[in-house]
Scaffold this motif. Structure first.
Motif, PDB file in Angstrom:
ATOM      1  N   ARG A 169       0.842  -1.206   0.000  1.00 34.53           N
ATOM      2  CA  ARG A 169       0.000   0.000   0.000  1.00 34.53           C
ATOM      3  C   ARG A 169       0.876   1.255   0.000  1.00 34.53           C
ATOM      4  NH1 ARG A 169      -3.559   2.687  -2.201  1.00 34.53           N
ATOM      5  NH2 ARG A 169      -4.498   4.330  -0.963  1.00 34.53           N
ATOM      6  N   MET A 170       1.962   1.234   0.756  1.00 34.35           N
ATOM      7  CA  MET A 170       2.868   2.390   0.775  1.00 34.35           C
ATOM      8  C   MET A 170       3.451   2.631  -0.612  1.00 34.35           C
ATOM      9  SD  MET A 170       4.845   1.975   4.414  1.00 34.35           S
ATOM     10  CE  MET A 170       3.936   1.395   5.838  1.00 34.35           C
ATOM     11  N   GLU A 171       3.811   1.563  -1.317  1.00 32.01           N
ATOM     12  CA  GLU A 171       4.321   1.706  -2.682  1.00 32.01           C
ATOM     13  C   GLU A 171       3.265   2.342  -3.596  1.00 32.01           C
ATOM     14  OE1 GLU A 171       5.468  -2.300  -3.658  1.00 32.01           O
ATOM     15  OE2 GLU A 171       7.229  -2.225  -2.336  1.00 32.01           O
ATOM     16  N   ASP A 172       2.006   1.918  -3.450  1.00 37.73           N
ATOM     17  CA  ASP A 172       0.908   2.518  -4.236  1.00 37.73           C
ATOM     18  C   ASP A 172       0.801   4.013  -3.937  1.00 37.73           C
ATOM     19  OD1 ASP A 172       0.261   0.008  -5.233  1.00 37.73           O
ATOM     20  OD2 ASP A 172      -1.451  -0.288  -3.881  1.00 37.73           O
ATOM     21  N   LEU A 173       0.905   4.365  -2.664  1.00 33.40           N
ATOM     22  CA  LEU A 173       0.789   5.774  -2.283  1.00 33.40           C
ATOM     23  C   LEU A 173       1.976   6.583  -2.810  1.00 33.40           C
ATOM     24  CD1 LEU A 173      -0.657   5.276   1.282  1.00 33.40           C
ATOM     25  CD2 LEU A 173      -1.819   6.401  -0.634  1.00 33.40           C
ATOM     26  N   PHE A 174       3.159   5.984  -2.868  1.00 31.56           N
ATOM     27  CA  PHE A 174       4.306   6.685  -3.466  1.00 31.56           C
ATOM     28  C   PHE A 174       4.005   7.008  -4.930  1.00 31.56           C
ATOM     29  CE2 PHE A 174       7.515   4.658  -0.349  1.00 31.56           C
ATOM     30  CZ  PHE A 174       7.468   5.767   0.486  1.00 31.56           C
ATOM     31  N   ARG A 175       3.429   6.040  -5.660  1.00 32.50           N
ATOM     32  CA  ARG A 175       3.097   6.281  -7.067  1.00 32.50           C
ATOM     33  C   ARG A 175       2.115   7.447  -7.174  1.00 32.50           C
ATOM     34  NH1 ARG A 175       4.284   0.884  -7.435  1.00 32.50           N
ATOM     35  NH2 ARG A 175       2.281   0.056  -6.786  1.00 32.50           N
TER      36      ARG A 175
ATOM     37  N   VAL B 217      10.844   8.103  -0.063  1.00 34.88           N
ATOM     38  CA  VAL B 217      10.722   6.856  -0.826  1.00 34.88           C
ATOM     39  C   VAL B 217      11.965   5.992  -0.611  1.00 34.88           C
ATOM     40  CG1 VAL B 217      10.692   5.884  -3.165  1.00 34.88           C
ATOM     41  CG2 VAL B 217       9.149   7.770  -2.588  1.00 34.88           C
ATOM     42  N   THR B 218      13.128   6.616  -0.696  1.00 28.14           N
ATOM     43  CA  THR B 218      14.391   5.886  -0.523  1.00 28.14           C
ATOM     44  C   THR B 218      14.472   5.262   0.866  1.00 28.14           C
ATOM     45  OG1 THR B 218      15.508   7.302  -2.116  1.00 28.14           O
ATOM     46  CG2 THR B 218      16.911   6.115  -0.564  1.00 28.14           C
ATOM     47  N   ALA B 219      14.163   6.043   1.896  1.00 28.56           N
ATOM     48  CA  ALA B 219      14.250   5.546   3.279  1.00 28.56           C
ATOM     49  C   ALA B 219      13.269   4.404   3.521  1.00 28.56           C
ATOM     50  CB  ALA B 219      13.990   6.686   4.268  1.00 28.56           C
TER      51      ALA B 219
END
Length: 165
Positions: free
Chosen positions: A16-22, A104-106
């Motif tokens: 979900r965090m990856e989706d929110l980054f997008r 995103v990196t962290a």
């Protein structure tokens, strides 16, 4: 019925965090709303891990205690990066984009490492039944944090200050 396996629940939050980054990278999207959801999810997720999951994992001899400590340290780094992004007012600014990439990196570094170390160790060394119990307590703690607006800039400031004391 959805899984209560703590490993699956943590992985689901990571995705979900990856989706929110997008979404936050998309100039057409409501970046502020995505950041608000992300901030609450990140703080609730990390706090519930630190309160309920990590202490339990520490008790398993085949789970590396140093990995647990390292994960806590990485949560603090992610919180600092989150605070830096929350403090940028203009979501269309270059600074916002830069702070987003630092976050995103962290977070991606931590999620990747946690998945390869702690979560694999948990999958191999913790019984299905115990992972389900941990999943239930993780989910309850996470829900309490989410209900408390844990991702507010004021709360994130407090967490960063406390970690730096």
């Amino acid at each position: 019925m959805s899984s209560t396996d703590v490993v699956e629940l943590i992985l689901k939050d990571h995705r979900r965090m990856e989706d929110l980054f997008r979404t936050m990278r998309n100039v057409e999207a409501d970046r502020a709303a995505a950041l608000d959801e992300f901030a609450n999810l990140l703080i609730a997720h990390a706090s519930a891990e630190e309160d309920k999951v990590y202490p339990a994992l520490r008790r398993y001899k085949n789970v590396d205690g140093d990995d647990v400590e390292h994960s806590v340290h990485e949560h603090h780094e992610a919180n600092e990066a989150l605070l830096a992004l929350l403090q940028v007012e203009d979501t269309a600014s270059e600074e916002w984009g830069e702070k987003l990439e630092e976050l995103v990196t962290a977070v991606n570094h931590h999620a990747d490492e946690e998945e390869r170390t702690l979560l694999n160790d948990a999958r191999e060394n913790v019984s299905d039944e115990r992972r389900a119990e941990l999943g239930q307590t993780f989910r309850e703690a996470r829900a309490q944090y989410l209900d408390s607006a844990c991702g507010s800039i004021e709360n994130v400031r407090k967490l960063v200050a406390a970690a730096n004391d």
